[in-house]
Motif scaffolding. Sequence first.
Motif, short mmCIF file in Angstrom:
data_model
loop_
_atom_site.label_atom_id
_atom_site.label_comp_id
_atom_site.label_asym_id
_atom_site.label_seq_id
_atom_site.Cartn_x
_atom_site.Cartn_y
_atom_site.Cartn_z
N PRO A 196 1.47 -2.47 -12.98
CA PRO A 196 2.24 -1.42 -12.29
C PRO A 196 1.50 -0.98 -11.03
CG PRO A 196 0.92 -0.45 -14.04
CD PRO A 196 0.56 -1.91 -14.00
N PHE A 197 2.25 -0.60 -10.01
CA PHE A 197 1.64 -0.18 -8.75
C PHE A 197 2.24 1.16 -8.29
CE2 PHE A 197 1.11 -4.79 -8.78
CZ PHE A 197 -0.25 -4.91 -8.48
N THR A 198 1.47 1.86 -7.45
CA THR A 198 1.92 3.16 -6.96
C THR A 198 3.12 3.04 -6.03
OG1 THR A 198 0.34 3.07 -5.15
CG2 THR A 198 -0.36 4.18 -7.16
N SER A 199 3.39 1.84 -5.50
CA SER A 199 4.54 1.63 -4.63
C SER A 199 5.84 1.57 -5.40
CB SER A 199 4.35 0.31 -3.86
OG SER A 199 4.17 -0.77 -4.77
N GLY A 200 5.76 1.60 -6.74
CA GLY A 200 6.95 1.46 -7.57
C GLY A 200 7.21 0.03 -8.00
N GLY A 228 15.48 11.83 -4.08
CA GLY A 228 14.85 12.87 -4.87
C GLY A 228 15.04 14.25 -4.24
N LEU A 229 15.26 15.24 -5.07
CA LEU A 229 15.54 16.58 -4.55
C LEU A 229 14.28 17.33 -4.16
CD1 LEU A 229 18.36 17.67 -7.01
CD2 LEU A 229 18.58 16.78 -4.69
N THR A 230 13.12 16.87 -4.59
CA THR A 230 11.86 17.50 -4.24
C THR A 230 10.90 16.42 -3.76
OG1 THR A 230 10.90 17.23 -6.44
CG2 THR A 230 12.21 19.22 -6.04
N PRO A 231 9.90 16.82 -2.95
CA PRO A 231 8.92 15.81 -2.49
C PRO A 231 8.23 15.13 -3.66
CG PRO A 231 8.72 17.82 -1.21
CD PRO A 231 9.68 18.13 -2.32
N LEU A 232 7.95 15.86 -4.75
CA LEU A 232 7.26 15.27 -5.89
C LEU A 232 8.14 14.23 -6.58
CD1 LEU A 232 4.65 15.40 -7.54
CD2 LEU A 232 5.74 17.10 -9.00
N SER A 233 9.44 14.53 -6.69
CA SER A 233 10.32 13.59 -7.39
C SER A 233 10.57 12.32 -6.60
CB SER A 233 11.66 14.27 -7.71
OG SER A 233 12.35 14.58 -6.51
N SER A 234 10.23 12.33 -5.30
CA SER A 234 10.44 11.13 -4.48
C SER A 234 9.26 10.17 -4.55
CB SER A 234 10.70 11.54 -3.03
OG SER A 234 9.56 12.17 -2.49
N ILE A 235 8.17 10.55 -5.23
CA ILE A 235 7.03 9.64 -5.39
C ILE A 235 7.41 8.57 -6.40
CG2 ILE A 235 4.64 9.46 -6.15
CD1 ILE A 235 4.18 12.27 -5.16
N ASN A 236 7.31 7.33 -5.98
CA ASN A 236 7.77 6.22 -6.82
C ASN A 236 6.68 5.62 -7.69
OD1 ASN A 236 10.58 6.04 -6.03
ND2 ASN A 236 9.81 5.42 -4.02
N ASP A 237 5.54 6.22 -7.72
CA ASP A 237 4.40 5.72 -8.49
C ASP A 237 4.81 5.39 -9.93
OD1 ASP A 237 1.98 5.16 -9.55
OD2 ASP A 237 1.08 7.11 -9.16
N ILE A 238 4.40 4.20 -10.38
CA ILE A 238 4.57 3.88 -11.80
C ILE A 238 3.32 4.39 -12.48
CG2 ILE A 238 4.90 2.06 -13.50
CD1 ILE A 238 6.39 0.48 -11.45
N ALA A 239 3.39 5.63 -12.91
CA ALA A 239 2.23 6.32 -13.47
C ALA A 239 2.02 5.99 -14.93
CB ALA A 239 2.40 7.83 -13.29
N ALA A 290 0.84 -1.20 0.00
CA ALA A 290 0.00 0.00 0.00
C ALA A 290 0.87 1.25 0.00
CB ALA A 290 -0.92 0.00 1.21
N GLU A 291 0.43 2.27 -0.72
CA GLU A 291 1.19 3.52 -0.82
C GLU A 291 0.19 4.68 -0.73
OE1 GLU A 291 4.61 4.35 -1.19
OE2 GLU A 291 3.61 6.24 -0.76
N THR A 292 0.46 5.60 0.19
CA THR A 292 -0.49 6.69 0.40
C THR A 292 -0.34 7.81 -0.62
OG1 THR A 292 1.05 7.68 1.97
CG2 THR A 292 -0.66 6.26 2.87
N ALA A 293 0.85 7.98 -1.18
CA ALA A 293 1.09 9.07 -2.13
C ALA A 293 1.08 8.51 -3.55
CB ALA A 293 2.42 9.74 -1.85
N ARG A 294 0.32 9.12 -4.40
CA ARG A 294 0.30 8.70 -5.80
C ARG A 294 -0.04 9.89 -6.67
NH1 ARG A 294 -4.59 7.92 -8.37
NH2 ARG A 294 -6.46 7.90 -7.08
#
Length: 466
Positions: free
Chosen positions: A277-281, A304-315, A256-260
């Motif tokens: 693919p999953f939001t956990s990467g 990741g240098l920013t909070p957004l870039s640290s999201i591992n979601d396979i979008a 489970a991953e809360t950020a996506r």
Amino acid sequence: MSIRAFALALTAVSSLVLTGCGAGERLAQLNPFGGEETDDPNAPADSDRVSVLELEEQLSSSLDAGPVRLPRAYVNQSWPQPDGYATHAMQHTAASGPLTRIWRERAGAGSSRDRRLNARPVIAEGVVFAVDAQARVTARSLEDGDEIWATRLREQSREGGGDSWIPFVGGGDQVLRFGGGVAYDSGRIFAHGGGMTLFALDAETGAEVWRAEALTPFHSAPTAADGRVYATTDDNELLAIDIATGEILWTHRSIAETARLLTAPSPAVLGDVVIAPFTSGEVVALRAQTGTVLWSDSLTRTGGLTPLSSINDIAASPIIIGDNVYAMSHSGILASFDLRTGERVWTLPAGGLHAPYLAGDYLFLVTTEAEVAAIDRRSGAVRWITQLPAFRNPRNRSDRVSWAGPILAGDRLVLASSRGELVFLDPQSGDRLEDRSVNAPVFIAPVIAEETVVVFDDEGRLIAYR
């Protein structure tokens, strides 16, 4: 002036002086970043300093990549799944015309503060099927845009309660929905509007055939293939549903991953293998009949240098072609896998939100940094990179521009942007051939069938080019 008045005036002036000088100086002394700037004797010279942004790995072109040779273009009669065919490998689709606009029609509600339009339309039997931001499915003629039918995906057992513990559901008519998806197979439409119910509709009439319930809202777009529909929920549970009855055949739960991200990737299917693919990467290969895990890998990336870039979601949706699988995470990893073993063949530092487009031996993709690249899918060598505008205000790096696509339409790569642009690139060189205006933001990648490119803008309008 009396003595008392003079004393008060003197006190006031003294306070101003102290505030303006003494107190200010004391505050400046307390502030570690205040005061006059002085050079640190131990700091390296300016010429030796490196920006932290340059520490990020980036794509770079290589002479090892041979010239781009495209397969012969063919006319695809349908685009039945969100990313084309179930494998997501569409090859070189034909578009012999100048791609001028032939119709433009509203297909429902666009994005708003509490709803998001992100379902890629599908095309089958000469009809365009789309889901709007309010879970309304429409069917329009690909030829002239005339509406054939429209229906809303009503979740009667869920709506009106307003007391659901799930943040995306509740509140009666003001149900919050983020996402949606639609797929076509064997005369039926399979769709959801970001709620907990997946619907099967008759493709000719829009009549409901069955519905399948999940415990949490659906997140991914569905993929329908070989008698099953596959879709993932917000808590990373993949469901395999019988295409005839709506019965849930098996499930697979990932981490489970809360950020996506608010995208709708879809599983890829080839024969007996499902790549999810999953939001956990995580990228997981499963057996289609039973859900047995064949192999799994993780495209997570730290630092990741920013909070957004640290999201591992396979979008972005994965691709299967032959014995290879290609998957790309948002955090910056593009990888090629062996389909049978899951062993990595190569990796590149590229992150994106949309599925790469495969044609011949090349992958074409756009990164989150607005770089469009042509990559030799056998070796991972980058043939060319074209930089598109990444910000409306480049000097301040503000107001980021989002690019969707590409697709290959008759020797032209087609991408759309959040600035309402439609851009054509040369697939051989990456040269920019032509720009068009869509007159509305676009966040969904275009689709193509019968030599007609269809764009779904963020205001809920379908636009056809031929």
